[in-house]
Motif scaffolding. Structure first.
Motif, short mmCIF file in Angstrom:
data_model
loop_
_atom_site.label_atom_id
_atom_site.label_comp_id
_atom_site.label_asym_id
_atom_site.label_seq_id
_atom_site.Cartn_x
_atom_site.Cartn_y
_atom_site.Cartn_z
N GLY A 144 -4.31 11.90 48.91
CA GLY A 144 -5.43 11.71 48.34
C GLY A 144 -5.69 10.21 48.36
O GLY A 144 -6.96 9.67 48.57
N GLU A 145 -4.71 9.45 48.09
CA GLU A 145 -4.72 7.95 48.04
C GLU A 145 -5.45 7.43 49.44
O GLU A 145 -6.23 6.68 49.83
CB GLU A 145 -3.43 7.23 47.76
CG GLU A 145 -3.47 7.21 46.35
CD GLU A 145 -1.99 7.53 45.62
OE1 GLU A 145 -1.30 6.90 46.49
OE2 GLU A 145 -1.65 7.45 44.41
N ALA B 121 -8.94 8.10 50.18
CA ALA B 121 -9.96 7.02 49.33
C ALA B 121 -9.71 5.78 50.20
O ALA B 121 -10.84 5.07 49.87
CB ALA B 121 -9.32 7.06 47.86
#
Lengths: 136, 136
Positions: free
Chosen positions: A59-60, A63
């Motif tokens: 997820g990071e 992002a």
DNA sequence: TCCTACGATGGACGTTGTCCAAGTCAAGAA
DNA sequence: TTCTTGACTTGGACAACGTCCATCGTAGGA
């Protein structure tokens, strides 16, 4: 892929063995793994790594724009590390294998203003579907 | 939408009140409901209808080519009854609203043979992304 | 009207993904 | 080098979405 690790470090990422392993697993072209596949491969290098850590790290990376998230089949999302070279995807309807492809022209140019319904259109994701040589 | 019911009957479908209600709920343009949304609306007309029945019926409608399945966001699949008029989708990145759109030209034409990796390419699904007037 | 095979039911189960409290450790400070 | 601290990881519970299956009900032909 070590340039990825350096970019991440430059952005203030704390470098942990877990994050390093996830980044290593994602290295290469035409790589489109699910989160669980990433976890399975990561476990062979770092047996204690938790599933939640893989989800967090993916997820990071998404992002930060280092990885692109795909949902070509409505099943698990897939993660494409080839984020710095714009491309689309070609999927086999039978076996599900995915290839990165590069269509010509600007995909947004073929959408007339009258078909935009007042939207500010910024991107187009294209999934080409067909049969791969092995399945045809 | 009653022409849909007649097409289904002509294909040997047994017509039940459940199937009729699911077909009625899907009527209209720019309709892109999730399976649970279809179920929620169906329940107001037929309180006993089961979730599994809605899933079964939607799956059959997709298999028959009467409804198109979308997965634009990696969450729940959405069902588009506008299957007899080829089109693509424009999605708001903020609120998720979906509009049917009609790009010009053949979407397959922009994929050169060298970029097809030996695949027999038969379709292209395009998702345009941007902000709708309300979210911009 | 009766039969029966097809469809509906609902609850268990599977997969994918998220959340959180508690424990751990990377990396800067001294 | 050792200390300190807050960011990171862990693992298990939980949630959303979807599938499966044994049993029951009924549409539609005989």
């Amino acid at each position: 892929m070590s340039d990825l690790l350096e970019r991440l470090r430059a952005r203030g990422w704390r470098m942990t063995s877990q994050r390093r392993v996830v980044a290593e697993v994602l290295a290469g072209d035409h790589v489109h793994l699910t989160a669980d596949e990433v976890h399975a491969r990561a476990v062979t290098r770092l047996p204690e790594i938790a599933r939640a850590t893989v989800y967090n790290t993916l997820g990071e990376l998404v992002a930060l724009g280092e990885v692109v998230e795909l949902s070509t089949d409505g099943r698990a999302k897939r993660y494409d590390p080839n984020a710095h070279h714009p491309h689309q995807h070609l999927v086999c309807s039978d076996c599900g294998i995915i290839r990165d492809v590069h269509p010509t022209g600007d995909p947004l140019a073929v959408l007339p203003p009258a078909e935009r319904f007042g939207f500010t259109v910024s991107a187009a994701d294209v999934t080409y579907r067909g049969l791969c040589p092995g399945c045809a």
